[in-house]
Design a protein around this motif. Sequence first.
Motif, PDB file in Angstrom:
ATOM      1  N   VAL A 114     -12.119 -47.570  21.752  1.00  0.00           N
ATOM      2  CA  VAL A 114     -13.325 -47.787  21.315  1.00  0.00           C
ATOM      3  C   VAL A 114     -13.498 -47.163  19.842  1.00  0.00           C
ATOM      4  N   GLU A 115     -14.587 -47.318  19.215  1.00  0.00           N
ATOM      5  CA  GLU A 115     -14.810 -46.482  17.707  1.00  0.00           C
ATOM      6  C   GLU A 115     -15.919 -45.785  17.887  1.00  0.00           C
ATOM      7  N   THR A 116     -15.911 -44.963  17.043  1.00  0.00           N
ATOM      8  CA  THR A 116     -17.045 -43.977  16.954  1.00  0.00           C
ATOM      9  C   THR A 116     -17.426 -43.735  15.687  1.00  0.00           C
ATOM     10  N   PRO A 117     -18.547 -43.322  15.252  1.00  0.00           N
ATOM     11  CA  PRO A 117     -19.023 -43.077  13.741  1.00  0.00           C
ATOM     12  C   PRO A 117     -18.093 -42.218  12.853  1.00  0.00           C
ATOM     13  N   GLY A 171     -17.050 -31.323  16.750  1.00  0.00           N
ATOM     14  CA  GLY A 171     -15.823 -31.443  17.446  1.00  0.00           C
ATOM     15  C   GLY A 171     -14.556 -30.540  16.986  1.00  0.00           C
ATOM     16  N   ALA A 172     -14.710 -29.675  15.873  1.00  0.00           N
ATOM     17  CA  ALA A 172     -13.784 -28.941  15.354  1.00  0.00           C
ATOM     18  C   ALA A 172     -14.245 -28.044  14.553  1.00  0.00           C
ATOM     19  N   ALA A 173     -13.565 -27.083  14.085  1.00  0.00           N
ATOM     20  CA  ALA A 173     -14.074 -26.061  12.984  1.00  0.00           C
ATOM     21  C   ALA A 173     -13.319 -26.457  11.753  1.00  0.00           C
ATOM     22  N   ARG A 179     -16.368 -37.620   9.208  1.00  0.00           N
ATOM     23  CA  ARG A 179     -16.169 -37.126  10.526  1.00  0.00           C
ATOM     24  C   ARG A 179     -14.942 -36.147  10.133  1.00  0.00           C
ATOM     25  N   ILE A 180     -14.972 -34.915  10.869  1.00  0.00           N
ATOM     26  CA  ILE A 180     -13.921 -33.981  10.850  1.00  0.00           C
ATOM     27  C   ILE A 180     -13.167 -34.157  12.523  1.00  0.00           C
ATOM     28  N   ALA A 181     -13.884 -34.882  13.386  1.00  0.00           N
ATOM     29  CA  ALA A 181     -13.238 -35.134  14.707  1.00  0.00           C
ATOM     30  C   ALA A 181     -14.181 -35.791  15.394  1.00  0.00           C
ATOM     31  N   ASN A 182     -13.660 -36.593  16.480  1.00  0.00           N
ATOM     32  CA  ASN A 182     -14.407 -37.640  17.254  1.00  0.00           C
ATOM     33  C   ASN A 182     -14.686 -37.255  18.584  1.00  0.00           C
ATOM     34  N   GLU A 183     -14.161 -36.089  18.795  1.00  0.00           N
ATOM     35  CA  GLU A 183     -14.250 -35.550  20.456  1.00  0.00           C
ATOM     36  C   GLU A 183     -15.622 -35.513  20.947  1.00  0.00           C
ATOM     37  N   LEU A 184     -16.806 -35.243  20.164  1.00  0.00           N
ATOM     38  CA  LEU A 184     -17.916 -34.989  21.067  1.00  0.00           C
ATOM     39  C   LEU A 184     -18.632 -36.492  21.407  1.00  0.00           C
ATOM     40  N   ASN A 243      -9.955 -39.154  10.084  1.00  0.00           N
ATOM     41  CA  ASN A 243     -10.701 -37.618  10.029  1.00  0.00           C
ATOM     42  C   ASN A 243     -10.480 -37.273   8.462  1.00  0.00           C
ATOM     43  N   PHE A 244     -11.427 -36.489   7.957  1.00  0.00           N
ATOM     44  CA  PHE A 244     -11.646 -36.055   6.591  1.00  0.00           C
ATOM     45  C   PHE A 244     -12.132 -34.462   6.712  1.00  0.00           C
ATOM     46  N   ARG A 245     -11.038 -33.665   6.003  1.00  0.00           N
ATOM     47  CA  ARG A 245     -11.309 -32.364   5.988  1.00  0.00           C
ATOM     48  C   ARG A 245     -11.276 -32.034   4.668  1.00  0.00           C
ATOM     49  N   ASN A 246     -12.455 -31.299   4.064  1.00  0.00           N
ATOM     50  CA  ASN A 246     -12.421 -30.879   2.566  1.00  0.00           C
ATOM     51  C   ASN A 246     -11.610 -29.504   2.584  1.00  0.00           C
ATOM     52  N   GLU A 247     -10.347 -29.356   2.883  1.00  0.00           N
ATOM     53  CA  GLU A 247      -9.484 -28.320   2.703  1.00  0.00           C
ATOM     54  C   GLU A 247      -8.237 -28.349   1.883  1.00  0.00           C
ATOM     55  N   GLY A 248      -7.411 -27.587   2.143  1.00  0.00           N
ATOM     56  CA  GLY A 248      -6.270 -27.725   1.196  1.00  0.00           C
ATOM     57  C   GLY A 248      -5.274 -28.609   1.470  1.00  0.00           C
TER      58      GLY A 248
END
Length: 567
Positions: free
Chosen positions: A200-203, A211-213, A231-236, A255-260
């Motif tokens: 499937v595909e989710t937003p 779905g994540a911290a 999106r940081i996670a697609n879990e929910l 997924n995209f996380r604005n971290e190191g």
Amino acid sequence: MQLSEQEIIRREKLGRLRELGINPYPANLFPVSHTSKQVKDTFEEGKKVIVAGRVMSTRIQGKASFASLQDSEGRIQIYINRDELCPGEDKTLYNEVFKKLVDLGDFIGVEGSLFTTQVGEKSILVTNFTFLSKTLRPLPLPKIDAEGNLHDGFTDPELRYRQRYVDLVVNPQVKEVFVKRTKLFNAMRNFFNTAGYMEVETPVLQSIPGGAAARPFITHHNSLDIPLYMRIANELYLKRLIVGGFDGVYEFSKNFRNEGMDRTHNPEFTAMEIYVAYKDYNWMMEFTENLLEHCAVAVNGTPETTFGEHKVSFKAPYARVTMTDAIKKYTGFDISGKTEKEIFEAARSMGIAVDETMGKGKLIDEIFGEKCEGNFIQPTFITDYPKEMSPLCKEHRDNPELTERFELMVCGKEVANAYSELNDPIDQRERFEAQLKLSERGDDEATQFIDYDFLRALEYGMPPTSGLGIGMDRLIMFLTNNASIQEVLFFPQMRPEKKTVEVELTAEEKGIIEILKANENAMSLNLLKVKADLSGKKWDAAMKSLAKHGLTKVAVNGEDKIVQYIG
């Protein structure tokens, strides 16, 4: 734009091709019949073939020449005889076009028949060739000496990642990594599809980063005038589909996380998550080890792989160790029944950097990461995590302080994470609220948002479900023996490239450069001064400016000074 000597020559050749009526960038289809690999696999003397590729080497020998063509599957040698290529009186196609206007890196297409050379090499006797694309920059091709040593290789990591298109051409082993990456995705997808689960595909753009911290990237929707999060996670979203009646769904998600950023983290990464109704984490452990054995065989032909100095086997089954037992074994400290204060003091006594913002779950995670994680080389399931570490996970059926969760560790790194999913909407709400309080205390790894729509979905009822997440980039790192995530991403995120400042040269400076170029880019300082024929003031100004902009340098050679053009 300042061009190198090679780039100028190639542009001159481009013009000469057009003068001869040859389009160096034709639009029409070229009817390739075989790849280089197919030529070799189905080789028959005299067989007619049509192939295309880049010219990677040439050996010009008067009336006959050899060249090597590289396509997507390898290289094949071609042999061009002047009279075979040009049976009539006009020999331009060989004498002018092939011998003088074809450069390394150019794309050409050839027609001809197969034969074997006297030294046993399968080759193509060319009867016609077509220019397909003229290259204007020379490839940084490595050189191999008589002893087989490599020189001038395109090996600088930053250049390779920025110019992956060049890397793939001149370092064929790099392409194999990405071929294996695709094999991994295909193998995993086939495994799920065979089991009857649906992709499937989710937003990607979400109103709440759930779905994540993790710290999200934020954008703005102009028409709706609202902030959105990448999106940081697609879990929910996948769990919402289980609520909606699907028995098993999975997604390969960006997924995209604005971290190191480091050797194992990229801001944009690929994860696979799958959720299966009526299953628990014990079932998911067996499913996971069978999945990974299947994938390892599909990628490498064997469940065995090498990562750094370690030989790793993905052959099922895998060891299972509880987090409590792992911490007890490697630290001597038993976390069972301990308060947050007791765990805080224990962590500090172990020399672990802790602070007052950390809750119980974060403290346990730090202890495990610092003291235990690196000891698990072979695939090992770490199970039964404390409840504070897993806000989306179901409470353990035998111990209310724990959750039914596992992480799969390989070579000291997490590869997979799975739960018996929490489907009690009241418990889930309380867990979200507890996470929010930790966030307010300053815990940057606690959930900062409550997804009330997800809670509403749970209130409509979600069956018992098990979920699994796998970091695809990290998994392919293990399967291809690459310690850096940049090696398994076609285009990893890089710092902005420093732009070359265009230098406006004076007539005097241009004249000096032309003199140096005409003398193989180097000349005695005194001789250069004579040839430049400038007044003392203009000479000094021009030489200072060229040195300032890094275009020339002066080297001492005995009693003489040599000016070198390095632009």
